[in-house]
Design a protein around this motif. Structure first.
Motif, PDB file in Angstrom:
ATOM      1  N   THR A   1       9.834  16.799  85.209  1.00 25.48           N
ATOM      2  CA  THR A   1      10.163  17.314  83.884  1.00 25.48           C
ATOM      3  C   THR A   1       9.430  18.645  83.735  1.00 25.48           C
ATOM      4  O   THR A   1       8.656  19.040  84.618  1.00 25.48           O
ATOM      5  CB  THR A   1       9.660  16.355  82.778  1.00 25.48           C
ATOM      6  OG1 THR A   1       8.237  16.263  82.870  1.00 25.48           O
ATOM      7  CG2 THR A   1      10.261  14.970  82.908  1.00 25.48           C
TER       8      THR A   1
ATOM      9  N   SER B   1      26.550  19.309  75.980  1.00 22.35           N
ATOM     10  CA  SER B   1      26.706  19.188  77.436  1.00 22.35           C
ATOM     11  C   SER B   1      27.434  20.394  78.034  1.00 22.35           C
ATOM     12  O   SER B   1      27.421  20.590  79.243  1.00 22.35           O
ATOM     13  CB  SER B   1      27.456  17.894  77.778  1.00 22.35           C
ATOM     14  OG  SER B   1      28.717  17.903  77.147  1.00 22.35           O
TER      15      SER B   1
ATOM     16  N   PRO C   1      11.358  14.892  91.818  1.00 21.16           N
ATOM     17  CA  PRO C   1      11.869  14.983  90.451  1.00 21.16           C
ATOM     18  C   PRO C   1      10.747  15.378  89.484  1.00 21.16           C
ATOM     19  O   PRO C   1       9.614  14.932  89.640  1.00 21.16           O
ATOM     20  CB  PRO C   1      12.365  13.569  90.126  1.00 21.16           C
ATOM     21  CG  PRO C   1      12.096  12.728  91.307  1.00 21.16           C
ATOM     22  CD  PRO C   1      11.399  13.532  92.353  1.00 21.16           C
TER      23      PRO C   1
ATOM     24  N   ARG D   1      13.988  17.710  80.533  1.00 22.15           N
ATOM     25  CA  ARG D   1      13.934  16.422  81.237  1.00 22.15           C
ATOM     26  C   ARG D   1      14.166  16.603  82.726  1.00 22.15           C
ATOM     27  O   ARG D   1      14.435  17.694  83.201  1.00 22.15           O
ATOM     28  CB  ARG D   1      15.016  15.511  80.641  1.00 22.15           C
ATOM     29  CG  ARG D   1      14.766  15.167  79.201  1.00 22.15           C
ATOM     30  CD  ARG D   1      16.028  14.770  78.465  1.00 22.15           C
ATOM     31  NE  ARG D   1      16.846  13.833  79.205  1.00 22.15           N
ATOM     32  CZ  ARG D   1      17.503  12.822  78.667  1.00 22.15           C
ATOM     33  NH1 ARG D   1      17.439  12.617  77.361  1.00 22.15           N
ATOM     34  NH2 ARG D   1      18.250  12.046  79.390  1.00 22.15           N
ATOM     35  N   ARG D   2      14.074  15.493  83.444  1.00 20.14           N
ATOM     36  CA  ARG D   2      14.335  15.521  84.895  1.00 20.14           C
ATOM     37  C   ARG D   2      15.799  15.781  85.205  1.00 20.14           C
ATOM     38  O   ARG D   2      16.136  16.542  86.086  1.00 20.14           O
ATOM     39  CB  ARG D   2      14.092  14.116  85.486  1.00 20.14           C
ATOM     40  CG  ARG D   2      12.708  13.731  85.662  1.00 20.14           C
ATOM     41  CD  ARG D   2      12.658  12.430  86.476  1.00 20.14           C
ATOM     42  NE  ARG D   2      11.289  12.197  86.876  1.00 20.14           N
ATOM     43  CZ  ARG D   2      10.359  11.794  86.040  1.00 20.14           C
ATOM     44  NH1 ARG D   2      10.644  11.537  84.786  1.00 20.14           N
ATOM     45  NH2 ARG D   2       9.127  11.630  86.456  1.00 20.14           N
ATOM     46  N   ASP D   3      16.660  15.057  84.493  1.00 18.73           N
ATOM     47  CA  ASP D   3      18.078  15.010  84.859  1.00 18.73           C
ATOM     48  C   ASP D   3      18.889  16.164  84.295  1.00 18.73           C
ATOM     49  O   ASP D   3      19.931  16.518  84.847  1.00 18.73           O
ATOM     50  CB  ASP D   3      18.672  13.653  84.400  1.00 18.73           C
ATOM     51  CG  ASP D   3      18.439  13.380  82.914  1.00 18.73           C
ATOM     52  OD1 ASP D   3      17.503  13.978  82.321  1.00 18.73           O
ATOM     53  OD2 ASP D   3      19.193  12.584  82.333  1.00 18.73           O
ATOM     54  N   VAL D   4      18.455  16.723  83.180  1.00 19.95           N
ATOM     55  CA  VAL D   4      19.180  17.839  82.557  1.00 19.95           C
ATOM     56  C   VAL D   4      18.158  18.916  82.182  1.00 19.95           C
ATOM     57  O   VAL D   4      16.980  18.598  81.962  1.00 19.95           O
ATOM     58  CB  VAL D   4      19.981  17.389  81.302  1.00 19.95           C
ATOM     59  CG1 VAL D   4      21.151  16.496  81.684  1.00 19.95           C
ATOM     60  CG2 VAL D   4      19.094  16.687  80.277  1.00 19.95           C
TER      61      VAL D   4
ATOM     62  N   GLY E   1      23.522   9.632  80.682  1.00 21.10           N
ATOM     63  CA  GLY E   1      23.566   8.208  81.026  1.00 21.10           C
ATOM     64  C   GLY E   1      24.064   7.341  79.890  1.00 21.10           C
ATOM     65  O   GLY E   1      24.608   6.259  80.116  1.00 21.10           O
TER      66      GLY E   1
ATOM     67  N   ASP F   1      22.265  13.256  76.762  1.00 19.55           N
ATOM     68  CA  ASP F   1      21.878  12.047  77.491  1.00 19.55           C
ATOM     69  C   ASP F   1      23.109  11.530  78.247  1.00 19.55           C
ATOM     70  O   ASP F   1      23.872  10.711  77.754  1.00 19.55           O
ATOM     71  CB  ASP F   1      21.358  10.997  76.502  1.00 19.55           C
ATOM     72  CG  ASP F   1      20.669   9.860  77.217  1.00 19.55           C
ATOM     73  OD1 ASP F   1      21.007   9.603  78.402  1.00 19.55           O
ATOM     74  OD2 ASP F   1      19.798   9.216  76.609  1.00 19.55           O
TER      75      ASP F   1
END
Ligand code: GLU
Length: 286
Positions: free
Chosen positions: A149, A77, A147, A193-196, A48, A46
């Motif tokens: 998922t 990460s 974007p 997820r969208r971001d990762v 963020g 995460d």
């Protein structure tokens, strides 16, 4: 028999609290009783919410408690490309599909449904809106940079599974039993997820296999997720560890401790003069 391997796997989204201390100490005790190895994994997908001071904080707090982990420490990460490969392999087999729905869109669709089925965490099951998009539509949206998922096509996934899928559960003394898993209760869960390119679920099963984890010791709040984890292990051809889900440390109102609720951190307790031995004693590890 090879030596058991356990792991403590906190997420550095805040400072550790007594619940983490209990989980880490339980892992250490069981590792010792089984003559096993204890590893540390930093679950920092995460981006963020992860902060360098929280990562450093967890090393400091665990060392202060007197806990030692064997090297190397794995940081999630640093492994996004491995998770992306696993995600893409599942997508190529049509076991995942891209989902473009926002949370608001899902809530609005669910609000129109006559009956709402909820997952074990209480969230409504995904109504399947994007599962039926045509290939052309999906391609157009992805090319436009929408974007998205990646969700499990649970019906397709379950069709690949021998019935019933089983979880190996173990007691702290090492005695094992097998119980049935019911991944269908998670519906079309988000696997990336969208971001990762991962979710907690994908990263955790990938890493448990990568680190050779034989025994997973974690809180009861993650017990139901194990149903999904054994399904992913089956789909990805990964070994399935044995699981022990320990009780949770609760606050005076009976809620589980959480960083988001501002539960007192180990760092606060330490600053107010509490000694590590007192924490151990308080949690039953005298
Ligand atoms: N990172 C998760 C947490 O902090 C634990 C994951 C696990 O033990 O499977 O809640």
């Amino acid at each position: 028999m090879s030596r058991p391997v356990l792991r403590f796997a906190p997420s550095p989204n805040g400072r550790l609290h007594l619940g983490h201390a209990f989980s880490a100490l339980t892992n250490a005790r069981i590792a010792e009783d089984l003559g096993g190895q204890l590893l540390l994994r930093v679950e920092d997908i995460d981006l963020g919410r992860t902060r360098p001071e929280f990562v450093q904080g967890l090393f400091d707090d665990l060392a202060w408690l007197g806990l030692r982990f064997e090297s190397p420490v794995r940081r999630q990460s640093e492994h996004f490309s491995a998770y992306a490969r696993a995600r893409d392999a599942l997508a190529a087999r049509k076991l995942l599909y891209p989902c473009f729905c926002s949370r608001g869109r899902i809530a609005a669709t669910v609000a129109e449904c006559e009956t709402v089925t909820r997952d074990p965490d209480g969230a409504p099951l995904y109504p399947g809106t994007c599962r039926v998009l045509s290939g052309d539509e999906v391609l157009a949206r992805i090319e436009a940079g929408a974007p998205h998922t990646w969700r499990l096509d649970s019906a397709a996934a379950l069709a690949e599974v021998p019935a019933p899928l089983a979880i190996r559960r173990f007691a702290p003394d090492g005695v094992e039993e097998t119980i049935p898993a019911d991944p269908a209760r998670w519906g079309d869960a988000v696997i990336a997820r969208r971001d990762v390119p991962t979710s907690y679920h994908l990263a955790v099963v990938w890493d448990d296999a990568e680190q050779g984890i034989s025994h997973v010791v974690r809180g009861q709040d993650l017990e139901a997720a194990t149903d999904l984890h054994v399904l992913l292990q089956h789909l990805l051809g990964l070994p399935s560890p044995a699981y022990h889900h320990h009780g949770l440390i609760r606050d005076e109102t009976g809620d589980k401790l959480a960083k988001s609720k501002g539960s007192e951190s180990l760092a606060d307790l330490r600053a107010s003069g509490v000694a590590p031995d007192a924490i151990r004693a308080m949690l039953g590890f005298a």
